[in-house]
Motif scaffolding. Structure first.
Motif, PDB file in Angstrom:
ATOM      1  N   GLY A 231       0.807  -1.220   0.000  1.00  0.00           N
ATOM      2  CA  GLY A 231       0.000   0.000   0.000  1.00  0.00           C
ATOM      3  C   GLY A 231       0.838   1.267   0.000  1.00  0.00           C
ATOM      4  O   GLY A 231       0.313   2.368   0.172  1.00  0.00           O
ATOM      5  N   ALA A 232       2.148   1.131  -0.206  1.00  0.00           N
ATOM      6  CA  ALA A 232       3.036   2.302  -0.143  1.00  0.00           C
ATOM      7  C   ALA A 232       2.685   3.335  -1.224  1.00  0.00           C
ATOM      8  O   ALA A 232       2.227   2.980  -2.319  1.00  0.00           O
ATOM      9  CB  ALA A 232       4.486   1.862  -0.309  1.00  0.00           C
ATOM     10  N   ILE A 233       2.905   4.585  -0.887  1.00  0.00           N
ATOM     11  CA  ILE A 233       2.731   5.683  -1.849  1.00  0.00           C
ATOM     12  C   ILE A 233       4.110   6.312  -2.088  1.00  0.00           C
ATOM     13  O   ILE A 233       4.810   6.660  -1.132  1.00  0.00           O
ATOM     14  CB  ILE A 233       1.782   6.775  -1.302  1.00  0.00           C
ATOM     15  N   PHE A 234       4.492   6.440  -3.337  1.00  0.00           N
ATOM     16  CA  PHE A 234       5.753   7.096  -3.698  1.00  0.00           C
ATOM     17  C   PHE A 234       5.448   8.514  -4.168  1.00  0.00           C
ATOM     18  O   PHE A 234       4.486   8.731  -4.895  1.00  0.00           O
ATOM     19  CB  PHE A 234       6.441   6.342  -4.834  1.00  0.00           C
ATOM     20  N   THR A 235       6.290   9.448  -3.767  1.00  0.00           N
ATOM     21  CA  THR A 235       6.085  10.832  -4.204  1.00  0.00           C
ATOM     22  C   THR A 235       7.348  11.380  -4.853  1.00  0.00           C
ATOM     23  O   THR A 235       8.433  11.325  -4.258  1.00  0.00           O
ATOM     24  CB  THR A 235       5.715  11.737  -3.000  1.00  0.00           C
ATOM     25  N   ASN A 236       7.187  11.874  -6.069  1.00  0.00           N
ATOM     26  CA  ASN A 236       8.253  12.620  -6.772  1.00  0.00           C
ATOM     27  C   ASN A 236       9.497  11.804  -7.129  1.00  0.00           C
ATOM     28  O   ASN A 236      10.585  12.369  -7.276  1.00  0.00           O
ATOM     29  CB  ASN A 236       8.671  13.869  -5.973  1.00  0.00           C
ATOM     30  N   ILE A 237       9.343  10.492  -7.262  1.00  0.00           N
ATOM     31  CA  ILE A 237      10.455   9.720  -7.816  1.00  0.00           C
ATOM     32  C   ILE A 237      10.227   9.583  -9.323  1.00  0.00           C
ATOM     33  O   ILE A 237       9.303  10.191  -9.864  1.00  0.00           O
ATOM     34  CB  ILE A 237      10.579   8.342  -7.118  1.00  0.00           C
ATOM     35  N   ALA A 238      11.060   8.802 -10.010  1.00  0.00           N
ATOM     36  CA  ALA A 238      10.860   8.601 -11.447  1.00  0.00           C
ATOM     37  C   ALA A 238       9.882   7.449 -11.648  1.00  0.00           C
ATOM     38  O   ALA A 238       9.821   6.522 -10.826  1.00  0.00           O
ATOM     39  CB  ALA A 238      12.193   8.288 -12.119  1.00  0.00           C
ATOM     40  N   TYR A 239       9.134   7.499 -12.761  1.00  0.00           N
ATOM     41  CA  TYR A 239       8.008   6.573 -12.953  1.00  0.00           C
ATOM     42  C   TYR A 239       7.913   6.177 -14.416  1.00  0.00           C
ATOM     43  O   TYR A 239       8.125   7.009 -15.304  1.00  0.00           O
ATOM     44  CB  TYR A 239       6.733   7.289 -12.515  1.00  0.00           C
ATOM     45  N   ASN A 240       7.599   4.913 -14.632  1.00  0.00           N
ATOM     46  CA  ASN A 240       7.377   4.446 -15.997  1.00  0.00           C
ATOM     47  C   ASN A 240       5.940   3.959 -16.141  1.00  0.00           C
ATOM     48  O   ASN A 240       5.593   2.876 -15.659  1.00  0.00           O
ATOM     49  CB  ASN A 240       8.355   3.307 -16.331  1.00  0.00           C
ATOM     50  N   PRO A 241       5.072   4.759 -16.760  1.00  0.00           N
ATOM     51  CA  PRO A 241       3.653   4.385 -16.844  1.00  0.00           C
ATOM     52  C   PRO A 241       3.422   3.110 -17.648  1.00  0.00           C
ATOM     53  O   PRO A 241       2.433   2.409 -17.410  1.00  0.00           O
ATOM     54  CB  PRO A 241       2.988   5.579 -17.537  1.00  0.00           C
ATOM     55  N   ASP A 242       4.331   2.781 -18.580  1.00  0.00           N
ATOM     56  CA  ASP A 242       4.141   1.565 -19.385  1.00  0.00           C
ATOM     57  C   ASP A 242       4.287   0.313 -18.529  1.00  0.00           C
ATOM     58  O   ASP A 242       3.530  -0.644 -18.663  1.00  0.00           O
ATOM     59  CB  ASP A 242       5.191   1.487 -20.518  1.00  0.00           C
TER      60      ASP A 242
END
Ligand code: GTP
Ligand code: SPV
Ligand code: MN
Length: 611
Positions: free
Chosen positions: A338-349
């Motif tokens: 259930g962790a929430i990440f904020t403002n790291i890098a993300y790959n939507p694919d």
């Protein structure tokens, strides 16, 4: 207009004072709807947030969020402590009269939640049944769904925590209005952001951010700033930006508890969650209690100093979190957490996430990868090597997700404290560890805690940015009174805990860290416990007792003999320079107790005699 009565009835919120408070702010902010939250609402909120695009999926039961690009950290300049008494002004608390601040904030918040839902988040900053429960209840009103989801992870949330209060009017009133983030004039003379704690009314009014401590009001605003003021006003406890851990010696069965403060981004989370280094793992086990806040009090029955973590989760720095540095943190943010990440890098694919230091190199195939601002890494201009993740990007997860969380982390009794440690980032002078047995000298050491200024231009070379007890950004009342309150509370304990100053950050001329740090930091703490038990004697210096090489358990450590010598040495000339800086630092504080000045003069004289 929201139907407040119906929403409160539906949730079974019966506390009449809370109902009145919700009415007042629903009217003032002009929210369209009111919704009362319990932790069990989390799955539904997550679905709504995903559907609305406020959160993005980051793997099984994991969420990704981005904050507005100018809203990525606490803003110390915009943070204010207000009361009705001008003598509450200190050096760092940015005091203003509440008669000025309350109307100003009400003005900013008036009508500012129109069209939005106002979430009512009742919470408790303590394990239920804690002797400090009277100071722990609060109700955050917020117009941000992601803030609600963070609060559910960081605090115990539910209506039951405020319906049955011993004094139904004793709860922190914590109002958060996001504001129009794109038009707040960040950093201009017309900056519209205000983060105000009206401490003598236990009312928190935060306007103009949806990030971290600016917006999750149970954490920093209530758990630290307000609680520190309450602890002082009641004369009953301390609230500090401290981590709290336990060490079990499996051979003897003994268990020790250590708490302590390092300024923000200086290693509290990493230390508190640490595992024993492999070479010592058969004998020692580290229990995680808390990584950012500890409340400390003396039990009048047994005269012992106790500590507890008022939080329910971790809001940890992502940078450099990896299998080697902090494996338990990685486990705590894995699939299903259930962790929430904020403002790291993300790959939507692929729904993958990445931050600097997660792996040595960033993902080789940059297809789909977006940096923390949402910009495609593949479209960066040549030579753009700005970090993919914001340096203050974070993960949010509950304590129970941390594999080495202490079995008694929920216990209202707290744990007895054996030692209090202070540490900052200092590239020279501060040895690996120096122990202090005298109470006034320990408090003096905490008051002169500092970290090197990040930019050389900020100050004189070698001069620290002082951060007393790591509380500079959270100080709510004057420093002289703060020191006196420390002496009083800890002085009431029948057994004064050991104090120590630690430093994991000494560097060589080429910039390398002299001490490997991270999991090896357990070693100096084990030495401290041995010193307390009289099993080792160390070497006495004018600034405390430091370990001899032989006393420190170095089995399996990679360190050169020269580096080891340096981190176990006192550089007298540099220390005498530091004493001069300290004098100027302490002179800023009015009514500093004479015991603190005596400790200062004693250390100064000892250094001169030892030169
Ligand atoms: P706040 O949540 O801001 O209060 O920070 P914190 O004190 O909990 O700091 P945290 O443990 O998140 O560490 C901040 C940074 O310092 C991270 O990037 C860590 O990787 C790094 N760090 C922590 N411990 C050590 C250590 O022993 N040695 C070195 N070299 N770096 C460390
Ligand atoms: C800190 O900055 O020390 C934190 C993060 O713990 S915040 O909650 O934003 O204050
Ligand atoms: Mn912190």
């Amino acid at each position: 207009m929201a139907d407040v009565e119906a929403a409160l009835d539906l949730a079974g919120l019966t506390n009449p004072h809370v109902r009145e408070y919700v009415h007042y702010w629903a009217d003032l902010t002009g929210a369209d709807r009111v919704e009362v939250i319990s932790a069990s609402d989390d799955p539904r909120l997550a679905e709504e947030a995903l559907a609305a695009g406020e959160l993005l999926p980051a793997g099984e039961g994991l969420y990704y969020s981005r904050s507005f690009h100018k809203d990525t950290a606490r803003s110390e300049e915009r943070t204010i402590v207000a009361t009705s008494n001008p003598s509450d002004a200190g050096q760092y608390n940015n005091w203003r009269p509440s008669s000025e601040m309350k109307p100003l904030l009400e003005g900013k918040m008036r009508g500012a939640s129109a069209g939005k839902t106002m979430y009512v988040v009742p919470y408790l900053m303590a394990p239920p049944g804690s002797p400090l429960e009277a100071y722990a209840a609060g109700v955050e009103l917020t117009d941000s769904r992601t803030v609600v989801m963070h609060m559910i992870r960081m605090a115990r949330v539910g209506v039951d925590f405020i319906n049955n209060l011993a004094d139904p009017n004793s709860f922190a009133r914590a109002v958060h209005v996001t504001g129009d983030l794109e038009n707040l004039g960040h950093g201009t003379p017309d900056d519209a952001r205000y983060f105000v704690t009206v401490a003598d009314e236990r009312t928190i009014l935060h306007f103009g951010s949806s990030y971290g401590g600016n917006a999750l009001l149970g954490k920093i605003a209530h758990g630290l700033r307000q609680a520190a003021y309450d602890g002082w006003a009641s004369g009953k406890f301390l609230s500090e930006q401290f981590m709290l851990l336990g060490i079990t010696d499996k051979e003897t069965g003994k268990k020790y508890h250590i708490c302590g403060g390092f300024p923000s981004a200086s290693g509290k989370t990493n230390l508190a969650m640490t595992l024993a280094p492999d070479a010592l793992g058969d004998r020692y086990y580290v229990d995680f209690y808390g990584d950012d806040i500890a409340w400390l009090w003396v039990d009048p029955e047994d005269g012992k100093l106790y500590g507890m973590n008022p939080e329910f989760g971790v809001f940890g720095v992502a940078k450099d979190t990896n299998e080697a540095t902090n494996p338990t943190a990685l486990d705590s943010i894995g699939p299903g957490s259930g962790a929430i990440f904020t403002n790291i890098a993300y790959n939507p694919d692929t729904q993958e996430v990445w931050w600097e230091g997660k792996t040595k190199e960033p993902p080789a195939d940059v297809t789909g990868w977006q940096d923390w601002k949402g910009e495609l890494v593949s479209e960066r201009t040549e030579g753009d090597d700005s970090p993919w993740a914001h340096p203050n990007s974070r993960f949010t997860t509950t304590l129970a997700n941390v594999p080495n969380v202490a079995p008694d982390f929920n216990s209202p009794a707290g744990v007895p404290i054996d030692a209090i440690i202070f540490g900052g980032r200092t590239r020279d002078r501060e040895p690996l560890i120096r122990a202090i047995t005298d109470l006034a000298e320990g408090v003096y050491d905490g008051l002169t805690l500092g970290a090197e200024a990040t930019f050389a231009a900020e100050g004189v070379d070698g001069q620290l940015r002082y951060d007393p007890m790591s509380m500079r950004p959270f100080m709510s009342y004057p420093e002289g009174a703060y020191a006196a309150h420390w002496l009083k509370i800890i002085g009431e304990a029948t057994e004064v805990p050991m104090f120590a100053h630690v430093n994991w950050f000494q560097r060589g001329e080429d910039g390398h860290f002299l001490w490997p740090g991270y999991r090896d930091n357990l070693r100096p703490l084990l030495w401290l416990m041995q010193l307390k038990a009289g099993e080792v004697t160390g070497r006495t210096t004018p600034v405390g007792i430091i370990p001899t090489k032989e006393e420190l358990n170095l089995e399996g450590v990679e360190i050169t003999p020269e580096d080891l010598d340096t981190i176990l040495t006192i550089d007298n000339a540099r220390w005498q320079q530091e004493i001069g800086f300290r004098q100027t630092h302490l002179e800023q504080f009015h009514d500093l107790p004479e015991e603190i000045w005596e400790a200062h003069r004693r250390v100064k004289a000892d250094l001169e005699a030892d030169a």
